[in-house]
Write an enzyme that holds these catalytic residues in place. Structure first.
Site, PDB file in Angstrom:
ATOM      1  N   ASP A 163       0.866  -1.184   0.000  1.00 21.58           N
ATOM      2  CA  ASP A 163       0.000   0.000   0.000  1.00 21.58           C
ATOM      3  C   ASP A 163       0.906   1.239   0.000  1.00 21.58           C
ATOM      4  O   ASP A 163       2.103   1.147   0.292  1.00 21.58           O
ATOM      5  CB  ASP A 163      -0.894   0.011   1.254  1.00 21.58           C
ATOM      6  CG  ASP A 163      -2.213   0.754   1.040  1.00 21.58           C
ATOM      7  OD1 ASP A 163      -3.271   0.110   1.046  1.00 21.58           O
ATOM      8  OD2 ASP A 163      -2.179   1.997   0.861  1.00 21.58           O
ATOM      9  N   THR A 168     -15.079   4.609   1.240  1.00 29.31           N
ATOM     10  CA  THR A 168     -16.420   5.195   1.151  1.00 29.31           C
ATOM     11  C   THR A 168     -16.880   5.822   2.465  1.00 29.31           C
ATOM     12  O   THR A 168     -17.941   6.447   2.509  1.00 29.31           O
ATOM     13  CB  THR A 168     -17.440   4.104   0.749  1.00 29.31           C
ATOM     14  OG1 THR A 168     -17.325   3.009   1.669  1.00 29.31           O
ATOM     15  CG2 THR A 168     -17.181   3.600  -0.652  1.00 29.31           C
ATOM     16  N   ASP A 182       3.565   1.937  -4.589  1.00 32.30           N
ATOM     17  CA  ASP A 182       2.620   2.677  -5.425  1.00 32.30           C
ATOM     18  C   ASP A 182       2.423   1.830  -6.680  1.00 32.30           C
ATOM     19  O   ASP A 182       3.373   1.606  -7.433  1.00 32.30           O
ATOM     20  CB  ASP A 182       3.198   4.054  -5.779  1.00 32.30           C
ATOM     21  CG  ASP A 182       2.246   4.874  -6.637  1.00 32.30           C
ATOM     22  OD1 ASP A 182       1.378   4.285  -7.330  1.00 32.30           O
ATOM     23  OD2 ASP A 182       2.380   6.107  -6.631  1.00 32.30           O
ATOM     24  N   VAL A 183       1.204   1.352  -6.904  1.00 33.26           N
ATOM     25  CA  VAL A 183       0.977   0.393  -8.000  1.00 33.26           C
ATOM     26  C   VAL A 183       1.119   1.009  -9.388  1.00 33.26           C
ATOM     27  O   VAL A 183       1.129   0.284 -10.381  1.00 33.26           O
ATOM     28  CB  VAL A 183      -0.418  -0.289  -7.899  1.00 33.26           C
ATOM     29  CG1 VAL A 183      -0.524  -1.141  -6.645  1.00 33.26           C
ATOM     30  CG2 VAL A 183      -1.555   0.731  -7.983  1.00 33.26           C
ATOM     31  N   TYR A 189     -13.735   6.714 -13.068  1.00 33.20           N
ATOM     32  CA  TYR A 189     -13.727   5.472 -12.267  1.00 33.20           C
ATOM     33  C   TYR A 189     -14.449   4.372 -13.039  1.00 33.20           C
ATOM     34  O   TYR A 189     -13.952   3.247 -13.152  1.00 33.20           O
ATOM     35  CB  TYR A 189     -14.397   5.757 -10.921  1.00 33.20           C
ATOM     36  CG  TYR A 189     -14.405   4.616  -9.927  1.00 33.20           C
ATOM     37  CD1 TYR A 189     -13.355   4.450  -9.018  1.00 33.20           C
ATOM     38  CD2 TYR A 189     -15.468   3.725  -9.856  1.00 33.20           C
ATOM     39  CE1 TYR A 189     -13.385   3.410  -8.081  1.00 33.20           C
ATOM     40  CE2 TYR A 189     -15.503   2.702  -8.921  1.00 33.20           C
ATOM     41  CZ  TYR A 189     -14.454   2.544  -8.037  1.00 33.20           C
ATOM     42  OH  TYR A 189     -14.487   1.521  -7.112  1.00 33.20           O
ATOM     43  N   ASN A 244      -5.924  -4.884  -5.890  1.00 35.94           N
ATOM     44  CA  ASN A 244      -7.055  -4.297  -5.156  1.00 35.94           C
ATOM     45  C   ASN A 244      -6.936  -2.788  -4.951  1.00 35.94           C
ATOM     46  O   ASN A 244      -7.949  -2.127  -4.721  1.00 35.94           O
ATOM     47  CB  ASN A 244      -7.149  -5.023  -3.796  1.00 35.94           C
ATOM     48  CG  ASN A 244      -8.060  -4.334  -2.824  1.00 35.94           C
ATOM     49  OD1 ASN A 244      -9.284  -4.391  -2.968  1.00 35.94           O
ATOM     50  ND2 ASN A 244      -7.491  -3.638  -1.837  1.00 35.94           N
TER      51      ASN A 244
HETATM   52  N1  LIG Z   1     -15.987   0.302  -0.997  1.00 38.50           N
HETATM   53  C1  LIG Z   1     -16.739   0.086  -2.056  1.00 38.50           C
HETATM   54  O1  LIG Z   1     -17.968   0.304  -2.004  1.00 38.50           O
HETATM   55  C2  LIG Z   1     -16.142  -0.431  -3.329  1.00 38.50           C
HETATM   56  C3  LIG Z   1     -17.019  -0.930  -4.299  1.00 38.50           C
HETATM   57  C4  LIG Z   1     -16.499  -1.448  -5.479  1.00 38.50           C
HETATM   58  C5  LIG Z   1     -15.139  -1.485  -5.666  1.00 38.50           C
HETATM   59  N2  LIG Z   1     -14.286  -0.991  -4.711  1.00 38.50           N
HETATM   60  C6  LIG Z   1     -12.848  -1.093  -4.988  1.00 38.50           C
HETATM   61  O2  LIG Z   1     -12.266  -1.947  -4.024  1.00 38.50           O
HETATM   62  C7  LIG Z   1     -10.875  -1.663  -3.884  1.00 38.50           C
HETATM   63  C8  LIG Z   1     -10.543  -1.558  -2.418  1.00 38.50           C
HETATM   64  O3  LIG Z   1     -11.211  -0.443  -1.856  1.00 38.50           O
HETATM   65  P1  LIG Z   1     -11.816  -0.413  -0.392  1.00 38.50           P
HETATM   66  O4  LIG Z   1     -13.199   0.100  -0.536  1.00 38.50           O
HETATM   67  O5  LIG Z   1     -11.581  -1.703   0.273  1.00 38.50           O
HETATM   68  O6  LIG Z   1     -11.025   0.780   0.311  1.00 38.50           O
HETATM   69  P2  LIG Z   1      -9.547   0.884   0.943  1.00 38.50           P
HETATM   70  O7  LIG Z   1      -9.333   2.330   1.187  1.00 38.50           O
HETATM   71  O8  LIG Z   1      -9.354  -0.028   2.077  1.00 38.50           O
HETATM   72  O9  LIG Z   1      -8.585   0.331  -0.204  1.00 38.50           O
HETATM   73  C9  LIG Z   1      -7.918   1.063  -1.134  1.00 38.50           C
HETATM   74  C10 LIG Z   1      -6.440   1.088  -0.763  1.00 38.50           C
HETATM   75  O10 LIG Z   1      -5.694   1.397  -1.927  1.00 38.50           O
HETATM   76  C11 LIG Z   1      -4.607   2.202  -1.529  1.00 38.50           C
HETATM   77  N3  LIG Z   1      -4.090   2.934  -2.676  1.00 38.50           N
HETATM   78  C12 LIG Z   1      -4.622   4.017  -3.286  1.00 38.50           C
HETATM   79  N4  LIG Z   1      -3.841   4.407  -4.297  1.00 38.50           N
HETATM   80  C13 LIG Z   1      -2.784   3.546  -4.325  1.00 38.50           C
HETATM   81  C14 LIG Z   1      -1.636   3.425  -5.144  1.00 38.50           C
HETATM   82  N5  LIG Z   1      -1.388   4.295  -6.153  1.00 38.50           N
HETATM   83  N6  LIG Z   1      -0.767   2.415  -4.901  1.00 38.50           N
HETATM   84  C15 LIG Z   1      -0.994   1.548  -3.894  1.00 38.50           C
HETATM   85  N7  LIG Z   1      -2.051   1.620  -3.072  1.00 38.50           N
HETATM   86  C16 LIG Z   1      -2.937   2.616  -3.294  1.00 38.50           C
HETATM   87  C17 LIG Z   1      -5.175   3.100  -0.449  1.00 38.50           C
HETATM   88  O11 LIG Z   1      -4.140   3.650   0.356  1.00 38.50           O
HETATM   89  C18 LIG Z   1      -6.101   2.161   0.294  1.00 38.50           C
HETATM   90  O12 LIG Z   1      -5.476   1.566   1.413  1.00 38.50           O
HETATM   91  C19 LIG Z   1     -10.628  -0.395  -4.704  1.00 38.50           C
HETATM   92  O13 LIG Z   1     -10.074  -0.752  -5.944  1.00 38.50           O
HETATM   93  C20 LIG Z   1     -12.033   0.174  -4.877  1.00 38.50           C
HETATM   94  O14 LIG Z   1     -12.129   0.955  -6.042  1.00 38.50           O
HETATM   95  C21 LIG Z   1     -14.768  -0.476  -3.538  1.00 38.50           C
END
Ligand SMILES: NC(=O)c1ccc[n+]([C@@H]2O[C@H](COP(=O)([O-])OP(=O)(O)OC[C@H]3O[C@@H](n4cnc5c(N)ncnc54)[C@H](O)[C@@H]3O)[C@@H](O)[C@H]2O)c1
Length: 257
Positions: free
Chosen positions: A43, A199, A69-70, A161, A96
């Site tokens: 992360d 969110t 950083d991905v 997105y 993810n």
């Molecule tokens: N929460 C929802 O309702 C939802 C719904 C559909 C999809 N998603 C997707 O699920 C995935 C996980 O999200 P989440 O909701 O569990 O929230 P989360 O905040 O726990 O996860 C996202 C993580 O990605 C990290 N991140 C952001 N940019 C980055 C980068 N450039 N390099 C490395 N890490 C980075 C953030 O620091 C964060 O810890 C995301 O891809 C999100 O788009 C979320």
């Protein structure tokens, strides 16, 4: 022990700290370790990621954190090299990491567009590209790309997105077809409306946001990180050995309507 002896990398996995709101990656890392996998959490949030990995170790699991950083190809090469140096192989990659950007078409700047494409589409591409040689060496593997229901259907905002999550959906099928012959499976997961650190600002502070989502969920509740992590574990395990190029929708019925 559904993931015994498997070595996994999970990106965006920092939010896996006990007592705090968890994200999909953090919850999946904890579940992977409980199922016997060796897990590399990555992360951009270093302190939280180190804490999450340390807690997995305290609970008897095998995990370590690497800052990543991905969007950086150079860092992908290092993370995969370090993982194989430490654990000997790579079996599972969970792409993810992600961020949101709730803008209409006209509100979306080129910078916002590029940032969404970079973290989602390019991040997933780079991880997949550089994991494949190691999975080939391991005799196969499973790549799980976290898209969204926003990679399947539209909504009033989140233009870039949607485009980026849609790109992940078709990239996944393309890679699945190309590498099936080498027993490397590639699937996408499509979470619906879930309460996670991503969110939380909307659900905790934005008037009406929670109700807006709930109205769209037939099962009548928001999803949580474990709801999605269970699906990720299934796709990582050998239970899904006949599953590739598939879309696992976990959304409480939202896109069934
Ligand atoms: N929460 C929802 O309702 C939802 C719904 C559909 C999809 N998603 C997707 O699920 C995935 C996980 O999200 P989440 O909701 O569990 O929230 P989360 O905040 O726990 O996860 C996202 C993580 O990605 C990290 N991140 C952001 N940019 C980055 C980068 N450039 N390099 C490395 N890490 C980075 C953030 O620091 C964060 O810890 C995301 O891809 C999100 O788009 C979320």
């Amino acid at each position: 022990m559904r993931l015994e002896n498997k070595v996994a990398i999970i990106t965006g996995a920092a939010a896996g700290v006990e007592g705090q709101l968890m994200g999909f990656g953090g919850a999946a890392a904890r579940m992977f370790a409980r199922e016997g996998a060796k897990v590399v959490l990555t992360d951009i949030k270093e302190e939280m990621g180190e804490t999450a990995a340390a807690q997995i170790r305290e609970n008897g699991g095998d995990a370590l954190f690497m800052p990543q950083d991905v969007t950086s190809e150079a860092r992908w090469l290092e993370v995969i090299r370090e993982t194989v140096a430490r654990y000997g192989k790579l079996d599972v990659l969970v792409n993810n990491a992600g961020t949101g950007a709730r803008y209409t078409v006209e509100e979306t700047t080129v910078a916002a567009w590029d940032a969404q494409m970079d973290v989602h589409a390019k991040g997933v591409f780079l991880g997949t590209k550089h994991a494949i040689p190691e999975m080939r060496n391991a005799g196969g593997g499973s790549i799980i790309n976290v898209s969204s229901i926003y990679g399947l259907v539209g909504s009033p905002t989140s233009t870039a997105y949607h485009a980026a999550k849609g790109a992940i959906r078709l990239f996944t099928k393309s890679a699945a077809v190309q590498y099936a012959g080498e027993k490397i499976r590639v699937n996408s997961v499509h979470p619906g409306y879930c309460w996670t650190p991503l969110t939380d600002p909307g659900y905790s502070h934005e008037e009406g946001r929670r109700d807006w989502s709930l109205e769209r969920i037939p099962l009548g509740r928001l999803g949580n990180a474990d709801d999605i992590a269970h699906g990720i574990v299934y796709l990582a395990s050998d239970e899904s050995s006949f599953v590739t190029g598939a879309e696992l929708v976990i959304d409480g019925g939202t896109t069934a309507q």
